[in-house]
Design an enzyme around this catalytic site. Structure first.
Site, PDB file in Angstrom:
ATOM      1  N   TRP A  94     -35.764  -8.025  -5.086  1.00  0.00           N
ATOM      2  CA  TRP A  94     -36.271  -8.104  -5.685  1.00  0.00           C
ATOM      3  C   TRP A  94     -35.341  -6.863  -6.626  1.00  0.00           C
ATOM      4  O   TRP A  94     -35.262  -7.315  -8.279  1.00  0.00           O
ATOM      5  CB  TRP A  94     -37.157  -7.557  -5.732  1.00  0.00           C
ATOM      6  CG  TRP A  94     -38.387  -8.733  -5.398  1.00  0.00           C
ATOM      7  CD1 TRP A  94     -38.042  -9.614  -4.950  1.00  0.00           C
ATOM      8  CD2 TRP A  94     -39.898  -9.066  -6.225  1.00  0.00           C
ATOM      9  NE1 TRP A  94     -39.337 -11.440  -5.141  1.00  0.00           N
ATOM     10  CE2 TRP A  94     -40.261 -10.669  -5.521  1.00  0.00           C
ATOM     11  CE3 TRP A  94     -40.739  -8.382  -6.740  1.00  0.00           C
ATOM     12  CZ2 TRP A  94     -41.168 -10.797  -5.539  1.00  0.00           C
ATOM     13  CZ3 TRP A  94     -41.663  -8.955  -6.752  1.00  0.00           C
ATOM     14  CH2 TRP A  94     -41.672 -10.421  -6.638  1.00  0.00           C
TER      15      TRP A  94
ATOM     16  N   ASP B 182     -40.759   1.542  -0.829  1.00  0.00           N
ATOM     17  CA  ASP B 182     -40.614   0.870  -0.210  1.00  0.00           C
ATOM     18  C   ASP B 182     -40.872   2.457   1.026  1.00  0.00           C
ATOM     19  O   ASP B 182     -40.675   3.640   1.319  1.00  0.00           O
ATOM     20  CB  ASP B 182     -40.078   0.120   0.146  1.00  0.00           C
ATOM     21  CG  ASP B 182     -40.463  -0.420   1.415  1.00  0.00           C
ATOM     22  OD1 ASP B 182     -40.725  -1.704   0.705  1.00  0.00           O
ATOM     23  OD2 ASP B 182     -41.287  -0.300   2.631  1.00  0.00           O
TER      24      ASP B 182
ATOM     25  N   ASP C 118     -44.248   6.108   2.148  1.00  0.00           N
ATOM     26  CA  ASP C 118     -45.968   5.700   1.912  1.00  0.00           C
ATOM     27  C   ASP C 118     -46.281   5.580   0.132  1.00  0.00           C
ATOM     28  O   ASP C 118     -46.845   6.791   0.162  1.00  0.00           O
ATOM     29  CB  ASP C 118     -46.580   5.920   2.872  1.00  0.00           C
ATOM     30  CG  ASP C 118     -48.133   5.105   3.397  1.00  0.00           C
ATOM     31  OD1 ASP C 118     -48.243   4.253   2.307  1.00  0.00           O
ATOM     32  OD2 ASP C 118     -48.392   5.266   4.477  1.00  0.00           O
TER      33      ASP C 118
ATOM     34  N   ASP D 156     -43.695  -6.538  -4.676  1.00  0.00           N
ATOM     35  CA  ASP D 156     -44.144  -7.665  -3.118  1.00  0.00           C
ATOM     36  C   ASP D 156     -44.753  -6.757  -2.092  1.00  0.00           C
ATOM     37  O   ASP D 156     -44.348  -7.213  -1.123  1.00  0.00           O
ATOM     38  CB  ASP D 156     -42.538  -8.084  -3.365  1.00  0.00           C
ATOM     39  CG  ASP D 156     -42.779  -9.947  -2.603  1.00  0.00           C
ATOM     40  OD1 ASP D 156     -43.536 -10.132  -2.726  1.00  0.00           O
ATOM     41  OD2 ASP D 156     -41.326  -9.696  -1.423  1.00  0.00           O
TER      42      ASP D 156
ATOM     43  N   LYS E 197     -47.538  -9.841  -5.275  1.00  0.00           N
ATOM     44  CA  LYS E 197     -48.105 -10.573  -4.204  1.00  0.00           C
ATOM     45  C   LYS E 197     -49.411 -10.416  -3.746  1.00  0.00           C
ATOM     46  O   LYS E 197     -49.661  -9.284  -4.106  1.00  0.00           O
ATOM     47  CB  LYS E 197     -46.841 -10.831  -3.474  1.00  0.00           C
ATOM     48  CG  LYS E 197     -47.525 -11.670  -1.853  1.00  0.00           C
ATOM     49  CD  LYS E 197     -46.388 -11.603  -0.528  1.00  0.00           C
ATOM     50  CE  LYS E 197     -45.818 -10.049  -0.356  1.00  0.00           C
ATOM     51  NZ  LYS E 197     -44.899 -10.296   0.433  1.00  0.00           N
TER      52      LYS E 197
END
Length: 209
Positions: free
Chosen positions: A65, A83, A99, A124, A164
């Site tokens: 992405w 991420d 995190d 996502d 998502k």
């Protein structure tokens, strides 16, 4: 479950993965994952990304992405990605590994972003799935709530959000929460999303601020 069953299941997944036309096309075009086709389809329909925009990409690894977003926003834009997993560097992307659920990581991410200056937040993110819906669904809903909280903190007026979400308990309430915050809200099931998956993408535009 026996080792044979696990091996058979793993074997089927691997065969499906490597026979997947989206996996093959992603490799052919130099993208890091088949997920790029989900954001590409959303972009083709909803035109979220434009040159010069600032974009936050949550759950970015392995980077499909972010790769696509950089292409769309160009040299005048910027992409800030986060991420828990490592991600190889991408030109034009500022990446923070950590995190997102931890306050220190969230604070570090916010330090890279000017308040009310982000044009698009995209997520996502998904938890590690255990196969137990009663456990997995609350974890997934917690992540999408965090993504929506990020919108509240950084999104510019009339900004956009795509996330998502797994259909199940909490989905309808979350959808209503998004509708309260944005002028236009749509639900997308991209062609590249596997039919058996409960995932859909909420696409929200016109952040009310």
């Amino acid at each position: 479950m026996s080792k044979n069953k696990v091996s058979a299941s793993s074997g089927r997944w691997l065969k499906e993965h490597f026979d997947d036309k989206y996996v093959l096309e992603a490799q052919k075009r130099g993208y890091r994952s088949r997920a790029i086709f989900k954001i590409e389809e959303i972009q083709n329909k909803d035109k979220l990304l434009k040159p010069g925009m600032t974009v936050v990409d949550l759950g970015a690894a392995p980077g499909g992405w972010s790769q696509y977003a950089v292409e769309q926003v160009g040299d005048e834009g910027q992409v800030i990605a986060c991420d828990i997993l490592p991600m190889d560097s991408i030109a034009g992307v500022s990446f923070l590994q950590g995190d997102f659920r931890e306050e220190a990581v969230l604070d570090a991410l916010l330090e890279r972003i000017q308040p009310d200056m982000v044009d698009v937040v995209m997520s996502d993110m998904a938890p590690n799935m255990s196969g137990n819906l009663a456990v997995d669904q609350p974890r997934a809903m917690y992540l999408v709530e965090l993504a929506l909280d990020m919108c509240r903190q950084v999104l510019a007026p009339n900004g956009s959000f795509t996330v998502k979400v797994f259909q199940g308990e909490g989905f309808d309430q979350y959808l209503q929460e998004v509708r309260n915050m944005f002028k236009v809200v749509k639900i997308r099931k991209p062609d590249s999303s596997r039919a058996r998956s409960r995932e859909v993408y909420i696409v929200a535009t016109g952040y009310k601020g």
